[in-house]
Design an enzyme around this catalytic site. Structure first.
Site, mmCIF file in Angstrom:
data_model
loop_
_atom_site.group_PDB
_atom_site.id
_atom_site.type_symbol
_atom_site.label_atom_id
_atom_site.label_comp_id
_atom_site.label_asym_id
_atom_site.label_seq_id
_atom_site.Cartn_x
_atom_site.Cartn_y
_atom_site.Cartn_z
ATOM 1 C CE LYS A 213 -6.802 -18.401 -8.726
ATOM 2 N NZ LYS A 213 -6.954 -18.551 -10.136
ATOM 3 C CD GLU B 76 1.554 3.880 -15.114
ATOM 4 O OE1 GLU B 76 1.326 4.376 -13.996
ATOM 5 O OE2 GLU B 76 2.262 2.868 -15.279
ATOM 6 C CB THR C 186 6.428 3.844 -13.660
ATOM 7 O OG1 THR C 186 7.432 3.156 -14.402
ATOM 8 C CG2 THR C 186 5.270 4.188 -14.590
HETATM 9 P P1 AMP Z 1 2.489 4.846 -8.642
HETATM 10 O O1 AMP Z 1 2.425 5.043 -10.090
HETATM 11 O O2 AMP Z 1 3.877 4.613 -8.124
HETATM 12 O O3 AMP Z 1 1.803 5.903 -7.870
HETATM 13 O O4 AMP Z 1 1.718 3.480 -8.310
HETATM 14 C C1 AMP Z 1 0.396 3.248 -8.702
HETATM 15 C C2 AMP Z 1 -0.129 2.045 -7.975
HETATM 16 O O5 AMP Z 1 -0.254 2.319 -6.586
HETATM 17 C C3 AMP Z 1 -1.516 1.624 -8.385
HETATM 18 O O6 AMP Z 1 -1.517 0.884 -9.583
HETATM 19 C C4 AMP Z 1 -1.948 0.807 -7.183
HETATM 20 O O7 AMP Z 1 -1.417 -0.492 -7.215
HETATM 21 C C5 AMP Z 1 -1.314 1.546 -6.042
HETATM 22 N N1 AMP Z 1 -2.315 2.414 -5.416
HETATM 23 C C6 AMP Z 1 -2.481 3.736 -5.576
HETATM 24 N N2 AMP Z 1 -3.476 4.190 -4.803
HETATM 25 C C7 AMP Z 1 -3.983 3.128 -4.133
HETATM 26 C C8 AMP Z 1 -5.041 2.933 -3.182
HETATM 27 N N3 AMP Z 1 -5.766 3.936 -2.741
HETATM 28 N N4 AMP Z 1 -5.268 1.678 -2.757
HETATM 29 C C9 AMP Z 1 -4.538 0.633 -3.186
HETATM 30 N N5 AMP Z 1 -3.520 0.753 -4.054
HETATM 31 C C10 AMP Z 1 -3.244 1.983 -4.528
#
Ligand code: AMP
Length: 540
Positions: free
Chosen positions: A435, A330, A185
């Protein structure tokens, strides 16, 4: 009663065999300083065999990790296919990790070999003495003469290693549940955590990438993969392309708007994938340097919420529809995809396309509240999203992280609603929630609204402490260079777009929103800038 069906394992080797024969005339295009270089999938197949022989000769004979430290290019594609097919595990290192994190992940995965692009040697070299398990460095591109490797690390030229090696390889039969590839990640909180994809999960995920109600990658497409191969496996596009016979257009290190525009003009991709910041940059560039990009029949955007204004701009100014999708490292990463229900048109259709979309049958999704009780899918009740399915991880490699899992479901850390017909709308990350006076304010909604103003290039919203309301939103804005719009005018612009109590009174002008290693808004860094008193705040 057991079925009568054949239990043949789903494998990367099968994708490699299929793509390099049935789709042998498709090709991978890699952008260079002097234009494109091309390699057919038939040729890629032969070179994968040669690479596997070379790696066997270096002692890779089991599930050892072979890492890559590379841009998106033809050689990276070869590693994607050859390493898992021979039974080893591909580890795509994120070239933008902080040095400490890079050292941590390479040691944690116990990488034995690193394949590295010559242009990235200066970035990797200082870390090499700290990589305790690396024995071989294989360098693509230019000469290896001036590489100063620590004792015990053998340096090879990629091309020389492949020279004279057989062009066929007896790909072993692997257990479809064994690891094929791993990604860590991006590590915005704590150390990056490893996710190990199986042959089976990658195979099934590739079918989803090609599904008509998913991203719909098809035979004959020319897919521009801007999303890095180290970011969630380039969203699965390289494997899906080999499965379906789509050609790949790889930008290598030329990711800035000007060379991307040049690449698009020269290679006429029909499909592309990247995070929103890349597309926003390209759009601003195209305003100054108009060019037709409508060869792209659709672009897949995800990784962060796509502002509706960006979707409209692409569709109306450039003739390129945007497909919004949600996913995570993930989740392989394809989760939900925002295809509207059949028959919807006009505003109703757009309303669906703004959402993060619907999940395919293979991925189950649910929302839970703070007590882990289920939240109804009624389109208004908010909860944390949990998912499970055959390409969703159930643990991290080599560490316990019980807080990230819940009865076999992955806790995503994303918060939002799901409609009765299955459309997910995310309002925030759990850690970004604001919040105010006991009520939630969605930073994503505010960002989308501010970015709808034509004078705004980028905007990110964080919560800051407030004596009366506990927390209030702070809007950090990057204005376009050619505007004299004021922050007060931006606030006025929002007044009929968000509820009165949500209207932000704290604003700051910044040069650029800080970005993570995969090009997303880095709110952690923005919060740190605020805490260190480095933001000049205007109260309106
Ligand atoms: P990564 O593993 O670095 O790709 O990050 C995943 C995270 O990116 C997710 O848990 C979301 O918080 C964010 N994310 C991915 N796609 C979207 C989307 N279309 N809209 C909002 N957040 C997103």
């Amino acid at each position: 009663m057991l079925s009568t069906m054949n239990d043949a394992p789903l494998s990367i080797a099968q994708l490699l065999r299929h793509g390099s024969t049935v789709h042998g005339t498709a090709d991978v295009v890699t952008w260079t300083e002097s234009g494109a270089r091309r390699r057919s999938y038939a040729e890629v197949g032969k070179r994968c065999a040669a690479l596997a022989h070379a790696l066997r000769d270096l002692g890779i004979d089991g599930d050892q990790r072979v890492a890559t430290f590379m841009w998106n290019n033809a050689e990276h594609l070869e590693a994607y296919l050859a390493v898992p097919s021979m039974g080893a595990v591909l580890h795509t290192l994120n070239i933008r990790l902080f040095p400490d994190q890079l050292i941590h992940v390479a040691n944690h995965a116990e990488d034995r070999v690193i394949i590295v692009d010559a242009s990235l040697i200066p970035l990797l070299s200082p870390q090499l003495p700290h990589l305790t398990t690396v024995e071989h460095l294989i360098v693509t591109g230019s000469s290896t003469d001036d590489i100063d490797a620590p004792d015990g690390v053998h340096v090879h030229s990629y091309e020389k290693l492949l020279e004279g090696k057989p062009e066929v390889f007896e790909w072993p039969e692997v257990n479809e549940r064994s690891a094929a590839a791993m990604c860590y990640t991006s590590g915005t909180t704590g150390d990056p955590k490893g996710v190990a994809y199986s042959h089976r999960s990658i195979y099934l995920h590739s079918m989803q990438v090609c599904s008509s109600d998913g991203p719909n990658l098809t035979q004959g497409d020319r897919a521009l993969t801007v999303v890095p191969q180290f970011h969630a496996m380039s969203w699965g596009l390289p494997y899906a392309a080999f499965m379906i016979g789509a050609s790949l257009i790889m930008p290598d290190r030329f990711l800035q708007p000007a060379p991307l525009a040049e690449l698009i003009a020269a290679e006429r991709p029909t499909f592309a994938a990247a995070v929103p910041t890349i597309w926003q940059g390209l759009h601003l560039y195209l305003e100054q340097h108009p060019q037709d990009i409508s060869s792209m029949r659709e672009v897949l955007i995800g990784g962060s919420a796509v502002p509706p204004s960006l979707m409209h701009t692409f569709e109306h100014d450039h003739g390129v529809p945007v497909l919004h999708a949600w996913g995570m490292t993930e989740t392989s990463p394809l989760g939900s995809v925002a295809r509207p229900p059949a028959g919807t048109t006009g505003d109703e259709m757009w309303k669906y396309r703004y959402t993060q979309g619907r999940f395919p049958a293979s991925v189950q999704a649910r929302l839970v509240d703070d007590n882990d009780d289920l939240v109804p899918h009624d389109g208004t009740s908010i909860g944390e999203l949990e998912v499970r399915g055959p390409w969703i991880t159930t643990s991290y490699y080599g560490i316990d992280a019980p807080e990230k899992f819940h009865d076999g479901w992955l806790r995503t850390g994303d918060v939002g609603t799901i409609t009765p017909d299955g459309y997910l709308t995310l309002s925030d990350r759990t850690k970004d929630i604001i919040k105010s006076g006991g009520e939630w304010i969605s930073s994503v909604d505010l960002e989308n609204a501010v970015m709808g103003h034509p004078a705004v290039a980028e905007a990110a919203v964080i919560g800051i402490p407030d004596d009366k309301w506990d927390e209030r939103p702070l809007v950090a804005v990057v204005l376009r260079h050619d505007t004299d719009t004021t922050l007060a005018e931006l606030q006025q612009y929002l007044s009929d777009k968000v509820a009165k109590w949500q209207l932000p009174e704290n604003w700051t002008l910044i040069e650029e929103v800080p970005k993570t290693s995969v090009g997303k808004f880095d709110k952690k860094q923005l919060r740190a800038q605020f805490q260190d008193g480095n933001l000049d705040i205007t109260r309106i």
